[in-house]
Motif scaffolding. Sequence first.
Motif, PDB file in Angstrom:
ATOM      1  N   LEU A  70       1.166   6.421  -7.120  1.00  0.00           N
ATOM      2  CA  LEU A  70       0.008   7.206  -7.531  1.00  0.00           C
ATOM      3  C   LEU A  70       0.208   8.694  -7.289  1.00  0.00           C
ATOM      4  O   LEU A  70      -0.335   9.519  -8.026  1.00  0.00           O
ATOM      5  CB  LEU A  70      -1.244   6.697  -6.824  1.00  0.00           C
ATOM      6  CG  LEU A  70      -1.695   5.283  -7.202  1.00  0.00           C
ATOM      7  CD1 LEU A  70      -2.922   4.882  -6.407  1.00  0.00           C
ATOM      8  CD2 LEU A  70      -1.958   5.162  -8.697  1.00  0.00           C
ATOM      9  N   GLU A  71       0.965   9.046  -6.262  1.00  0.00           N
ATOM     10  CA  GLU A  71       1.242  10.457  -5.983  1.00  0.00           C
ATOM     11  C   GLU A  71       2.186  11.069  -7.016  1.00  0.00           C
ATOM     12  O   GLU A  71       2.175  12.260  -7.249  1.00  0.00           O
ATOM     13  CB  GLU A  71       1.853  10.617  -4.580  1.00  0.00           C
ATOM     14  CG  GLU A  71       0.849  10.421  -3.475  1.00  0.00           C
ATOM     15  CD  GLU A  71       1.482  10.435  -2.090  1.00  0.00           C
ATOM     16  OE1 GLU A  71       2.729  10.534  -1.986  1.00  0.00           O
ATOM     17  OE2 GLU A  71       0.730  10.342  -1.107  1.00  0.00           O
ATOM     18  N   GLU A  72       2.997  10.227  -7.665  1.00  0.00           N
ATOM     19  CA  GLU A  72       3.949  10.702  -8.681  1.00  0.00           C
ATOM     20  C   GLU A  72       3.247  11.062  -9.987  1.00  0.00           C
ATOM     21  O   GLU A  72       3.824  11.750 -10.807  1.00  0.00           O
ATOM     22  CB  GLU A  72       5.018   9.650  -8.938  1.00  0.00           C
ATOM     23  CG  GLU A  72       5.953   9.434  -7.775  1.00  0.00           C
ATOM     24  CD  GLU A  72       6.930   8.283  -7.995  1.00  0.00           C
ATOM     25  OE1 GLU A  72       6.834   7.602  -9.032  1.00  0.00           O
ATOM     26  OE2 GLU A  72       7.779   8.084  -7.121  1.00  0.00           O
ATOM     27  N   GLU A  73       2.038  10.604 -10.182  1.00  0.00           N
ATOM     28  CA  GLU A  73       1.340  10.840 -11.456  1.00  0.00           C
ATOM     29  C   GLU A  73       0.968  12.286 -11.635  1.00  0.00           C
ATOM     30  O   GLU A  73       0.674  13.077 -10.875  1.00  0.00           O
ATOM     31  CB  GLU A  73       0.082   9.979 -11.543  1.00  0.00           C
ATOM     32  CG  GLU A  73       0.412   8.522 -11.698  1.00  0.00           C
ATOM     33  CD  GLU A  73      -0.844   7.670 -11.849  1.00  0.00           C
ATOM     34  OE1 GLU A  73      -1.958   8.093 -11.511  1.00  0.00           O
ATOM     35  OE2 GLU A  73      -0.676   6.536 -12.314  1.00  0.00           O
TER      36      GLU A  73
ATOM     37  N   GLU B  84       0.827  -1.213   0.000  1.00  0.00           N
ATOM     38  CA  GLU B  84       0.000   0.000   0.000  1.00  0.00           C
ATOM     39  C   GLU B  84       0.861   1.264   0.000  1.00  0.00           C
ATOM     40  O   GLU B  84       0.532   2.237  -0.673  1.00  0.00           O
ATOM     41  CB  GLU B  84      -0.960   0.001   1.184  1.00  0.00           C
ATOM     42  CG  GLU B  84      -2.070  -1.030   1.086  1.00  0.00           C
ATOM     43  CD  GLU B  84      -3.000  -0.809  -0.099  1.00  0.00           C
ATOM     44  OE1 GLU B  84      -3.207   0.349  -0.516  1.00  0.00           O
ATOM     45  OE2 GLU B  84      -3.512  -1.814  -0.622  1.00  0.00           O
ATOM     46  N   GLU B  85       1.971   1.253   0.753  1.00  0.00           N
ATOM     47  CA  GLU B  85       2.874   2.401   0.751  1.00  0.00           C
ATOM     48  C   GLU B  85       3.463   2.627  -0.636  1.00  0.00           C
ATOM     49  O   GLU B  85       3.571   3.766  -1.104  1.00  0.00           O
ATOM     50  CB  GLU B  85       3.983   2.216   1.787  1.00  0.00           C
ATOM     51  CG  GLU B  85       3.511   2.362   3.212  1.00  0.00           C
ATOM     52  CD  GLU B  85       4.578   2.041   4.245  1.00  0.00           C
ATOM     53  OE1 GLU B  85       5.725   1.703   3.865  1.00  0.00           O
ATOM     54  OE2 GLU B  85       4.265   2.122   5.444  1.00  0.00           O
ATOM     55  N   LYS B  86       3.854   1.565  -1.300  1.00  0.00           N
ATOM     56  CA  LYS B  86       4.426   1.660  -2.647  1.00  0.00           C
ATOM     57  C   LYS B  86       3.376   2.149  -3.634  1.00  0.00           C
ATOM     58  O   LYS B  86       3.657   3.021  -4.476  1.00  0.00           O
ATOM     59  CB  LYS B  86       4.980   0.296  -3.075  1.00  0.00           C
ATOM     60  CG  LYS B  86       5.648   0.285  -4.405  1.00  0.00           C
ATOM     61  CD  LYS B  86       6.949   1.038  -4.382  1.00  0.00           C
ATOM     62  CE  LYS B  86       7.702   0.840  -5.681  1.00  0.00           C
ATOM     63  NZ  LYS B  86       9.034   1.442  -5.654  1.00  0.00           N
TER      64      LYS B  86
ATOM     65  N   GLN C  14       0.714   3.988  -3.009  1.00  0.00           N
ATOM     66  CA  GLN C  14       0.453   5.398  -2.725  1.00  0.00           C
ATOM     67  C   GLN C  14       1.545   6.279  -3.305  1.00  0.00           C
ATOM     68  O   GLN C  14       1.260   7.315  -3.915  1.00  0.00           O
ATOM     69  CB  GLN C  14       0.343   5.618  -1.210  1.00  0.00           C
ATOM     70  CG  GLN C  14      -0.114   6.998  -0.834  1.00  0.00           C
ATOM     71  CD  GLN C  14      -1.542   7.270  -1.302  1.00  0.00           C
ATOM     72  OE1 GLN C  14      -2.394   6.396  -1.322  1.00  0.00           O
ATOM     73  NE2 GLN C  14      -1.796   8.507  -1.667  1.00  0.00           N
ATOM     74  N   LYS C  15       2.785   5.879  -3.154  1.00  0.00           N
ATOM     75  CA  LYS C  15       3.918   6.636  -3.685  1.00  0.00           C
ATOM     76  C   LYS C  15       3.846   6.747  -5.205  1.00  0.00           C
ATOM     77  O   LYS C  15       4.033   7.825  -5.772  1.00  0.00           O
ATOM     78  CB  LYS C  15       5.229   5.984  -3.260  1.00  0.00           C
ATOM     79  CG  LYS C  15       6.465   6.734  -3.695  1.00  0.00           C
ATOM     80  CD  LYS C  15       7.711   6.040  -3.197  1.00  0.00           C
ATOM     81  CE  LYS C  15       8.953   6.758  -3.708  1.00  0.00           C
ATOM     82  NZ  LYS C  15      10.180   6.070  -3.324  1.00  0.00           N
TER      83      LYS C  15
END
Length: 66
Positions: A63-66, A56-58, A60-61
């Motif tokens: 998806l935030e980069e998009e 989940e942490e990966k 989220q990371k």
Amino acid sequence: MSEKKGTSATRAKNKYNAKNYDRLYPYVKKGRKAVYEEAAQKSGMTLNEFMITAIEEKVQKVLEEE
């Protein structure tokens, strides 16, 4: 007559799990499972909780980069 395997409680749990969960079967190199288990234990988590948290942490990371 059809043969039923397991107790009624086991069949009920299996039915519930099939309805509510997806299964993943990750393969890891020999010896890595013990490393993951130790890290999970030190984090106060089960191996399953540890793996889900890491995934989940990966996600989220990424998806935030998009």
